[in-house]
Write an enzyme that holds these catalytic residues in place. Structure first.
Site, PDB file in Angstrom:
ATOM      1  N   GLU A 112      36.870  35.726  14.397  1.00  0.00           N
ATOM      2  CA  GLU A 112      36.180  34.944  14.978  1.00  0.00           C
ATOM      3  C   GLU A 112      35.903  35.448  16.372  1.00  0.00           C
ATOM      4  OE1 GLU A 112      37.255  33.115  17.595  1.00  0.00           O
ATOM      5  OE2 GLU A 112      39.247  33.798  17.296  1.00  0.00           O
ATOM      6  N   PHE A 113      34.775  35.158  17.201  1.00  0.00           N
ATOM      7  CA  PHE A 113      34.704  35.692  18.499  1.00  0.00           C
ATOM      8  C   PHE A 113      34.301  34.188  19.643  1.00  0.00           C
ATOM      9  CE2 PHE A 113      33.523  39.019  15.753  1.00  0.00           C
ATOM     10  CZ  PHE A 113      34.138  40.117  16.332  1.00  0.00           C
ATOM     11  N   LYS A 159      37.819  43.166  16.129  1.00  0.00           N
ATOM     12  CA  LYS A 159      38.314  41.884  16.921  1.00  0.00           C
ATOM     13  C   LYS A 159      39.322  42.304  18.035  1.00  0.00           C
ATOM     14  CE  LYS A 159      39.719  37.785  17.824  1.00  0.00           C
ATOM     15  NZ  LYS A 159      38.897  36.699  18.553  1.00  0.00           N
ATOM     16  N   ARG A 209      48.313  28.099  27.574  1.00  0.00           N
ATOM     17  CA  ARG A 209      48.999  29.252  27.101  1.00  0.00           C
ATOM     18  C   ARG A 209      48.567  30.182  27.992  1.00  0.00           C
ATOM     19  NH1 ARG A 209      47.459  28.800  20.938  1.00  0.00           N
ATOM     20  NH2 ARG A 209      45.460  27.837  21.779  1.00  0.00           N
ATOM     21  N   LYS A 231      41.528  28.373  31.845  1.00  0.00           N
ATOM     22  CA  LYS A 231      40.106  28.434  32.447  1.00  0.00           C
ATOM     23  C   LYS A 231      39.451  27.024  32.450  1.00  0.00           C
ATOM     24  CE  LYS A 231      37.113  29.752  28.950  1.00  0.00           C
ATOM     25  NZ  LYS A 231      36.589  30.765  27.685  1.00  0.00           N
ATOM     26  N   CYS A 275      44.530  34.486  23.821  1.00  0.00           N
ATOM     27  CA  CYS A 275      43.931  35.652  23.162  1.00  0.00           C
ATOM     28  C   CYS A 275      44.040  36.842  23.940  1.00  0.00           C
ATOM     29  CB  CYS A 275      42.531  35.424  22.782  1.00  0.00           C
ATOM     30  SG  CYS A 275      42.107  33.744  21.916  1.00  0.00           S
TER      31      CYS A 275
HETATM   32  C1  UGA Z   1      38.551  35.207  24.391  1.00  0.00           C
HETATM   33  C2  UGA Z   1      37.130  36.033  24.074  1.00  0.00           C
HETATM   34  O1  UGA Z   1      36.493  35.834  25.181  1.00  0.00           O
HETATM   35  C3  UGA Z   1      36.552  35.463  22.975  1.00  0.00           C
HETATM   36  O2  UGA Z   1      35.427  36.297  22.639  1.00  0.00           O
HETATM   37  C4  UGA Z   1      37.478  35.758  21.639  1.00  0.00           C
HETATM   38  O3  UGA Z   1      36.939  35.341  20.508  1.00  0.00           O
HETATM   39  C5  UGA Z   1      38.817  34.647  21.965  1.00  0.00           C
HETATM   40  O4  UGA Z   1      39.430  35.394  23.209  1.00  0.00           O
HETATM   41  C6  UGA Z   1      39.558  34.603  20.995  1.00  0.00           C
HETATM   42  O5  UGA Z   1      40.101  35.922  20.643  1.00  0.00           O
HETATM   43  O6  UGA Z   1      39.932  33.731  19.939  1.00  0.00           O
HETATM   44  P1  UGA Z   1      39.082  32.983  25.689  1.00  0.00           P
HETATM   45  O7  UGA Z   1      40.450  33.529  25.588  1.00  0.00           O
HETATM   46  O8  UGA Z   1      38.901  31.545  25.074  1.00  0.00           O
HETATM   47  O9  UGA Z   1      38.200  33.908  24.799  1.00  0.00           O
HETATM   48  O10 UGA Z   1      38.688  32.956  27.135  1.00  0.00           O
HETATM   49  P2  UGA Z   1      37.822  34.132  28.171  1.00  0.00           P
HETATM   50  O11 UGA Z   1      36.768  33.279  28.396  1.00  0.00           O
HETATM   51  O12 UGA Z   1      37.680  35.281  27.320  1.00  0.00           O
HETATM   52  O13 UGA Z   1      38.991  34.254  29.227  1.00  0.00           O
HETATM   53  C7  UGA Z   1      40.183  34.780  29.113  1.00  0.00           C
HETATM   54  C8  UGA Z   1      40.714  34.759  30.800  1.00  0.00           C
HETATM   55  O14 UGA Z   1      40.032  35.597  31.431  1.00  0.00           O
HETATM   56  C9  UGA Z   1      40.603  33.499  31.348  1.00  0.00           C
HETATM   57  O15 UGA Z   1      42.028  33.198  32.101  1.00  0.00           O
HETATM   58  C10 UGA Z   1      39.735  33.420  32.233  1.00  0.00           C
HETATM   59  O16 UGA Z   1      39.742  32.807  33.383  1.00  0.00           O
HETATM   60  C11 UGA Z   1      39.697  35.148  32.543  1.00  0.00           C
HETATM   61  N1  UGA Z   1      38.586  35.885  33.092  1.00  0.00           N
HETATM   62  C12 UGA Z   1      37.292  35.601  32.127  1.00  0.00           C
HETATM   63  C13 UGA Z   1      38.321  36.259  34.252  1.00  0.00           C
HETATM   64  O17 UGA Z   1      39.206  36.294  35.342  1.00  0.00           O
HETATM   65  N2  UGA Z   1      37.126  36.758  34.809  1.00  0.00           N
HETATM   66  C14 UGA Z   1      36.034  36.746  33.945  1.00  0.00           C
HETATM   67  O18 UGA Z   1      34.991  37.332  34.420  1.00  0.00           O
HETATM   68  C15 UGA Z   1      36.198  36.465  32.870  1.00  0.00           C
END
Ligand code: UGA
Length: 452
Positions: free
Chosen positions: A153-154, A209, A332, A325, A265
Site C-alpha cells: 500500500e502507498f 515499497k 510514532r 504530521k 513508515c
Molecule cells: C509515508 C509515504 O508518504 C506513503 O506513500 C507510504 O504509503 C506510507 O509512508 C507508508 O509506508 O505507509 P506517512 O508516513 O503517512 O506516509 O507520511 P508522509 O506524508 O510521507 O510524511 C512523513 C514525514 O515526513 C512526516 O514527519 C512529515 O512531516 C515529513 N515531511 C514530509 C517533511 O518534513 N517534508 C515533506 O516535504 C514531506
C-alpha cells in the site's frame, strides 16, 4: 449497497484494523464490496463494534459508519470466521532496535488461513522487508503458493482515504507459479482505481515499497540538510528550493523543510532497507546517512531553540503540535515528541497543544503538560515552537497570542508562518531554513537601550 461499484462485487477479508487495514476495509466497502474486517485486539474490537474508529484519520469515521449501516462491512474477531475469497493481511510488522521486522503477526494470520478448508487468495499488504514473502514461502507458512501475493500500500496518513481511491500505481507481486485467475482477480480489484498496474515478482514488489519510502526519506533529509546550509549562509531555503524544483527532473513536491521526518513508515523503512543491504553484503551508505541526518536535524533544531532563548532551563515553552504530521493523531517517531523530551530533559517547562494527538502524547511523555486549547498553551510562554504543520496554527489570531505570551518569540520548525506578518505583529520570528535573526541579541539590545 453503495452506489459506486467499479469492479464486480467481491468478498474480501481485511485482517488488522490499523491505518492500512481499516482504510482499505472502508475504502473497499464504499466501492460496494462485501468486507469482513478481522481485529483481534480487544480494545480496538470494542471501539469497532461500537462503530468507533480507534484513531484519527479524515473521513474514515464517516466511511465506517456508512459501511456498518449498509451491511457492507462485518466485524469479526477471528480470521477463521471468514469465508471471503480474498484475504488482505494488514497486520503490523514493527521493527526491533536492530532494524529487523517482527513478522509474528503475519505468520499467525497465515497459520489461521492454512487451517481453513478453503484457499482464499492471500495478499500481504503489511510492509515487509525485501525477501520476506519468499522466506514465508520457503519456511512453509503459506498454504498455497499459487494464491499468495503481495500488493503493497502507498497510503499516507492524513490523506489515507484519498490516497486509497487515487493511487499513483498498483503493484502486484506474485510467485512464478501464480494462479492466473487469482492474479486476474487482483488486477481487476486493484486496477479499478485506474492507476498503472505493475505485475512483478514478490521481491520486486517489496523493493518497490521499501525503495519508494526510502527515497522519500532521502529527499526530505537532503532538503533539510540544504536548509541547514541556507541558515548558515545567510540564504533563505524557500526561493532556493522553488528554483531548484523548476527542473522537472527534481520537481517541487515533497520538499518542505522541517526539523526532521517521523511517522511509522519512513524512519522504519530506512532502517529495514539498510539492514536488507547489510545482510546481503552491501553497505547502504546513502540510506544509513539519511537516518543519521534525520537525527542530527532534530538535535540541531533543539539546540537552535536553546541558543535563541539564551538557554531553555527554567523557561516556559509552548509547543504547538505533537503529531508526526498534520491530519493525524499518530505520534510514532514524531520529531515533536523527541523535541518535547529534549526540552524537558533540559529543564524547560513545556506546555503543548495538538488538535488530535494531545491524549496520546501526554501518556507517552512524562512531565509534558498538554492543554486543551492553543491559547492556554501560549499563555505566559517565553517562546512558541511550531512542531507540527496544523493549519489552525497558521490561521491563529497571532495578535491575540502575542498579548498572552510573556515574550513574543516564535520558532517555527515547519516554516508555517509568514515572516513579514509575524514581524509586523511585533514577534521575533525564527524558522528552519532561514538565517537566525538573533532574537536574543535583539531583545537584549532593546533592554539595554531602554535602560540607557
Ligand atoms: C509515508 C509515504 O508518504 C506513503 O506513500 C507510504 O504509503 C506510507 O509512508 C507508508 O509506508 O505507509 P506517512 O508516513 O503517512 O506516509 O507520511 P508522509 O506524508 O510521507 O510524511 C512523513 C514525514 O515526513 C512526516 O514527519 C512529515 O512531516 C515529513 N515531511 C514530509 C517533511 O518534513 N517534508 C515533506 O516535504 C514531506
Amino acid at each position: 449497497m453503495s452506489e459506486r461499484q467499479v469492479a464486480p462485487r467481491r468478498s474480501i477479508a481485511v485482517v488488522g484494523a490499523g491505518y492500512v487495514g481499516l482504510v482499505s476495509a472502508v475504502g473497499f466497502a464504499r466501492m460496494g464490496h462485501a468486507i469482513d474486517l478481522v481485529e483481534t485486539d480487544p480494545d480496538r474490537l470494542v471501539d469497532l463494534r461500537n462503530g468507533r474508529v480507534p484513531f484519527s484519520e479524515p473521513g474514515v469515521q464517516e466511511a465506517l459508519t456508512a459501511a456498518l449501516a449498509s451491511g457492507d462491512l462485518t466485524i469479526l474477531e477471528r480470521t477463521s470466521d471468514t469465508s471471503a475469497e480474498i484475504v488482505l493481511i494488514c497486520v503490523g510488522t514493527p521493527i526491533d532496535d536492530r532494524g529487523h521486522a517482527d513478522l509474528s503477526a503475519v505468520e499467525a494470520v497465515l497459520a489461521d488461513l492454512a487451517a481453513l478448508e478453503t484457499r482464499p487468495i492471500t495478499v500481504v499488504r503489511s510492509t515487509t522487508p525485501v525477501g520476506t514473502c519468499q522466506r514465508l514461502l520457503r519456511d512453509g507458512h503459506v498454504a498455497d503458493e499459487s494464491r499468495f501475493f503481495t500488493v503493497p500500500e502507498f497510503l499516507a496518513q492524513g490523506s489515507a482515504l484519498t490516497d486509497f481511491a487515487a493511487p499513483h500505481r498498483v503493484v502486484v507481486g506474485r510467485s512464478p507459479s501464480a494462479d492466473r485467475d487469482a492474479q486476474a482477480a487482483l488486477v481487476e480489484l486493484f486496477g479499478s482505481f485506474g492507476a498503472p498496474v505493475r505485475l512483478v515478482s514478490l521481491e520486486e514488489a517489496e523493493l518497490i515499497k521499501n525503495g519508494a519510502n526510502a527515497f522519500l526519506a532521502l529527499k526530505i533529509s537532503f532538503v533539510n540538510e540544504l536548509a541547514g546550509l541556507a541558515e548558515r549562509s545567510g540564504a533563505d531555503i524557500g526561493p532556493v528550493l522553488e528554483a531548484i524544483g523548476l527542473d522537472p527532473r527534481i520537481g517541487s513536491t515533497y520538499m518542505r523543510p522541517s526539523f526532521g521526518f517521523g511517522g511509522s513508515c519512513l524512519p522504519k523503512e530506512l532502517q529495514t532497507i539498510a539492514i536488507s543491504g547489510v545482510e546481503r553484503g552491501l553497505a547502504m551508505h546513502v540510506t544509513a546517512a539519511a537516518t543519521e541526518a534525520n537525527v542530527a536535524h532534530q538535535r540541531h533544531f533543539a539546540e537552535r531553540i536553546d541558543a535563541t532563548m539564551g538557554g531553555v532551563a527554567g523557561r516556559s515553552i509552548a509547543m504547538l503540535g505533537l503529531a508526526f504530521k498534520a491530519g493525524t493523531d499518530d505520534i510514532r517517531y514524531s520529531p515533536a515528541i523527541g523535541l518535547a523530551r529534549w526540552l524537558l530533559e533540559h529543564d524547560a517547562r513545556v506546555r503543548a497543544y495538538d488538535p488530535a494527538a494531545g491524549g496520546r502524547a501526554s501518556r507517552a511523555v512524562p512531565g509534558l503538560i498538554v492543554q486543551d486549547s492553543v491559547m492556554e498553551a501560549l499563555a505566559g510562554a517565553d517562546a512558541a515552537v511550531i512542531a507540527t504543520e496544523w493549519p489552525e496554527f497558521k490561521d491563529l489570531d497571532w495578535a491575540h497570542a502575542r498579548g498572552l505570551m510573556a515574550s513574543p518569540l516564535v520558532i517555527d520548525g515547519r516554516r508555517l508562518l509568514d515572516p513579514a506578518v509575524m514581524h509586523d505583529l511585533g514577534f521575533d520570528y525564527e524558522r528552519v531554513g532561514s538565517p537566525s535573526s538573533g532574537a536574543v541579541a535583539k531583545r537584549e539590545a532593546s533592554i539595554l537601550g531602554s535602560q540607557a
